[in-house]
Design a protein around this motif. Sequence first.
Motif, short mmCIF file in Angstrom:
data_model
loop_
_atom_site.label_atom_id
_atom_site.label_comp_id
_atom_site.label_asym_id
_atom_site.label_seq_id
_atom_site.Cartn_x
_atom_site.Cartn_y
_atom_site.Cartn_z
N ARG A 2 0.83 -1.26 0.15
CA ARG A 2 0.07 -0.28 0.06
C ARG A 2 0.68 1.29 -0.02
O ARG A 2 0.30 2.45 -0.49
CB ARG A 2 -0.99 0.07 1.16
CG ARG A 2 -1.98 -0.98 1.08
CD ARG A 2 -2.77 -1.10 2.40
NE ARG A 2 -3.67 -2.20 2.30
CZ ARG A 2 -4.94 -2.13 2.84
NH1 ARG A 2 -5.41 -1.42 3.15
NH2 ARG A 2 -5.82 -3.38 2.42
N LEU A 5 4.26 0.70 -3.34
CA LEU A 5 3.93 0.47 -4.73
C LEU A 5 3.73 1.98 -5.28
O LEU A 5 4.43 2.16 -6.12
CB LEU A 5 2.50 -0.33 -4.80
CG LEU A 5 2.20 -0.17 -6.40
CD1 LEU A 5 3.11 -0.85 -7.57
CD2 LEU A 5 0.83 -0.57 -6.56
N PRO A 6 2.91 2.83 -4.43
CA PRO A 6 2.68 3.99 -4.93
C PRO A 6 4.37 4.95 -4.86
O PRO A 6 4.72 5.73 -5.82
CB PRO A 6 1.91 4.68 -3.70
CG PRO A 6 1.33 3.74 -3.49
CD PRO A 6 2.14 2.47 -3.37
N LEU A 9 6.36 3.80 -7.69
CA LEU A 9 5.94 4.58 -8.89
C LEU A 9 6.36 5.96 -8.99
O LEU A 9 6.51 6.16 -10.02
CB LEU A 9 4.08 4.33 -9.01
CG LEU A 9 3.77 2.95 -9.64
CD1 LEU A 9 1.95 3.32 -9.70
CD2 LEU A 9 4.18 3.01 -11.12
N LEU A 50 -13.65 14.29 -9.46
CA LEU A 50 -13.82 13.95 -8.03
C LEU A 50 -13.90 15.23 -7.37
O LEU A 50 -14.95 15.45 -6.42
CB LEU A 50 -12.12 13.60 -7.65
CG LEU A 50 -12.31 12.68 -6.39
CD1 LEU A 50 -13.38 11.40 -6.28
CD2 LEU A 50 -11.00 12.37 -5.68
N TRP A 220 2.44 13.17 1.40
CA TRP A 220 1.38 13.03 0.28
C TRP A 220 0.81 11.83 0.62
O TRP A 220 -0.15 11.66 -0.30
CB TRP A 220 2.11 13.48 -0.98
CG TRP A 220 3.18 12.41 -1.30
CD1 TRP A 220 4.36 12.26 -1.22
CD2 TRP A 220 2.89 11.20 -2.14
NE1 TRP A 220 5.19 11.29 -1.35
CE2 TRP A 220 4.00 10.55 -2.30
CE3 TRP A 220 1.85 10.57 -2.72
CZ2 TRP A 220 4.07 9.37 -2.98
CZ3 TRP A 220 1.93 9.28 -3.73
CH2 TRP A 220 3.27 8.95 -3.64
N LEU A 221 1.31 10.66 0.97
CA LEU A 221 0.61 9.47 0.96
C LEU A 221 -0.32 9.41 2.06
O LEU A 221 -1.26 8.43 2.01
CB LEU A 221 1.57 8.33 1.45
CG LEU A 221 2.65 7.98 0.50
CD1 LEU A 221 3.77 7.13 1.08
CD2 LEU A 221 2.16 7.32 -0.72
N ARG A 225 -4.33 3.93 6.56
CA ARG A 225 -3.93 2.97 5.51
C ARG A 225 -4.54 3.38 4.27
O ARG A 225 -4.81 2.47 3.31
CB ARG A 225 -4.67 1.70 6.08
CG ARG A 225 -4.39 1.41 7.26
CD ARG A 225 -5.22 -0.02 8.18
NE ARG A 225 -4.94 -1.30 7.41
CZ ARG A 225 -5.89 -2.09 7.17
NH1 ARG A 225 -7.03 -2.08 8.00
NH2 ARG A 225 -5.60 -3.37 6.40
N ARG B 127 -11.10 5.70 -3.61
CA ARG B 127 -11.32 6.28 -2.32
C ARG B 127 -12.61 6.38 -1.49
O ARG B 127 -12.72 6.23 -0.50
CB ARG B 127 -10.84 7.77 -1.90
CG ARG B 127 -11.74 8.84 -2.80
CD ARG B 127 -11.10 10.13 -2.90
NE ARG B 127 -11.12 10.72 -1.55
CZ ARG B 127 -11.81 11.64 -1.09
NH1 ARG B 127 -13.17 11.87 -1.64
NH2 ARG B 127 -11.61 12.25 0.05
N LYS B 131 -12.05 -0.62 1.32
CA LYS B 131 -10.92 -1.42 1.30
C LYS B 131 -10.01 -1.19 0.33
O LYS B 131 -8.73 -1.63 0.30
CB LYS B 131 -11.84 -3.03 0.83
CG LYS B 131 -10.92 -4.15 1.02
CD LYS B 131 -11.63 -5.29 0.71
CE LYS B 131 -10.79 -6.43 0.72
NZ LYS B 131 -11.48 -7.76 0.11
N TRP B 134 -6.74 2.97 -0.63
CA TRP B 134 -5.12 3.15 -0.81
C TRP B 134 -4.81 3.37 -2.49
O TRP B 134 -3.92 3.99 -2.62
CB TRP B 134 -4.50 2.20 -0.14
CG TRP B 134 -4.40 0.64 -0.96
CD1 TRP B 134 -5.31 -0.10 -0.35
CD2 TRP B 134 -3.65 -0.03 -1.83
NE1 TRP B 134 -5.21 -1.22 -1.25
CE2 TRP B 134 -4.13 -1.04 -2.10
CE3 TRP B 134 -2.51 0.71 -2.69
CZ2 TRP B 134 -3.45 -1.96 -3.19
CZ3 TRP B 134 -2.10 -0.21 -3.57
CH2 TRP B 134 -2.31 -1.62 -3.90
N ARG B 137 -3.71 6.44 -4.39
CA ARG B 137 -2.27 6.95 -4.45
C ARG B 137 -1.53 6.66 -5.72
O ARG B 137 -0.59 7.14 -5.91
CB ARG B 137 -1.36 6.21 -3.38
CG ARG B 137 -2.00 6.42 -1.95
CD ARG B 137 -1.25 5.63 -0.73
NE ARG B 137 -1.66 5.73 0.51
CZ ARG B 137 -1.70 5.11 1.69
NH1 ARG B 137 -0.73 3.89 1.43
NH2 ARG B 137 -2.05 5.28 2.66
N ILE B 138 -2.12 5.60 -6.48
CA ILE B 138 -1.48 5.37 -7.47
C ILE B 138 -1.44 6.60 -8.76
O ILE B 138 -0.43 6.97 -9.08
CB ILE B 138 -1.98 4.03 -8.41
CG1 ILE B 138 -1.34 3.01 -7.25
CG2 ILE B 138 -1.33 3.83 -9.62
CD1 ILE B 138 -1.84 1.66 -7.55
#
Lengths: 225, 254
Positions: A2, A5-6, A9, A50, A220-221, A225, B127, B131, B134, B137-138
């Motif tokens: 979690r 990976l970001p 990237l 969004l 920024w993350l 979780r 978001r 579940k 996260w 974030r990608i």
Amino acid sequence: MRVKLPLGLMIFFGILGFTDSFVPHPWAQNFHGVLRNKVLIVISVFALALGIGNLISHHVTRIKRKGPNWIHSYTTLISLGIATLIGIMGGVTGNGWLPTRVGGFKYDIQTIYFKVLVPLQSTMFALLAFFMASAAYRSFRARNLLAGLLLGSAFVVMLGQVPIGELLTGFLPPGFHAADISTWIMQVPNTASKRAIELGLTLGVLGTMLKILTGIERSWLGGGR
Amino acid sequence: MRGNVRYLAWAGVVVALGILFYSTRSTISHDPWTWVGVFLTVAVFSFLYRENRIYRFAEHLVVGVANGYSISFTVHRVIVPYVIKPLSAGFKALAADGPSLKLLDPNSSANFIILVPLAIGLLYFARFIPKYAWLVRIPMAIFMGYYTGQTVPAAFTGVVFPQLKATLVTQASFGGDPWLGVWKVLVLVGVLTTLTYFFFSREHKGVLKWSAKTGIIYVMVGFGASFGFTVMARISLAIGRFYFLFRDWLGILH
């Protein structure tokens, strides 16, 4: 996963973005062109969606709960709906399938922009002139040398841009007119201080960016979780 | 007492507007959009009296119209040319010629490669699913990473180097008008001393103290000048709005 990976990237794309300035090969430039002008722009559309979703949800909730000024939420929602409808169906320049002209009266999205948004925004900025003048009147006091310098340079710069400045200082030799002194202040001490501040800011931004790219700065993350 | 004064003030405004309207009825604008602009201008300026419903209406209208404008602009300038057109052309090409590698060429007018950023962009909505929240974030990581990486060299070539180059004083600086050379020296001194003022890693004592003291003088003059300049810019905007009222609407000024 979690976080890694970001983070991975981000570092990968950071290095990719960094190489754009150093790899002039046509293939690389074409790749960066596609990435910047197509891929990232398409991704950013979802961020806009969004944001608009959040705006609508905020105003709908305010209307439901009858929160403060809830009645004005209708203004935002209705104007958003009308502008979107006219913009999408009527085309940017009024060339869509929705008619945007009744006789000589046009109401396409560009006209709405120039006739509604431009007056609103420029009047809002103009409003600040009154508040700045009022705040200056209350707080500008030449209590010491530094406050006097601040007050004096603001006064001279303002005087140099209005006809009364020329009227009051017109008898002085050239180079000592209010406009000349105002230009000198803008070009010498103002440039020097602004340049130093800009250099400091840029170095600070660069430091923060390098911290982000190397994964040291991870706020920024987000939390949790 | 205060209430009476307020009503009298409003009555005065209405009477003044009536006289103005009567005296300018032949030159007054007949364009409905000008009247809309006048209403919105007056609505925003009404905040100078105090916060009121008309101002709040104008404030909420800005938010709605500005977002509606950006949505329609995004649809016509991004979604249609970069998503809908390549995909529909891609499906047509697929139906006509069958699968081919050309459909994966991002520079082709018909391609499916745009599905990749679409899928990545959709992750923004993850978001809403706790579940998988996260995953948001990608797209953020891709965006932040790429633009951060691009900004580092751009900051050097766009800000640091040009500003340093402009600060340097050489023999050529005194070539034309010698005063220009003197001003360049003053700028150099100002940049160095202002930087010293914002340098907090050592205590401001001795030479550093005098340098920082000179720096703060530059900073104060600079802030004052920026303030004066900003006020004048806002005042010219205010003049523009009054010009709109008296020329475009009432037709008094020409």
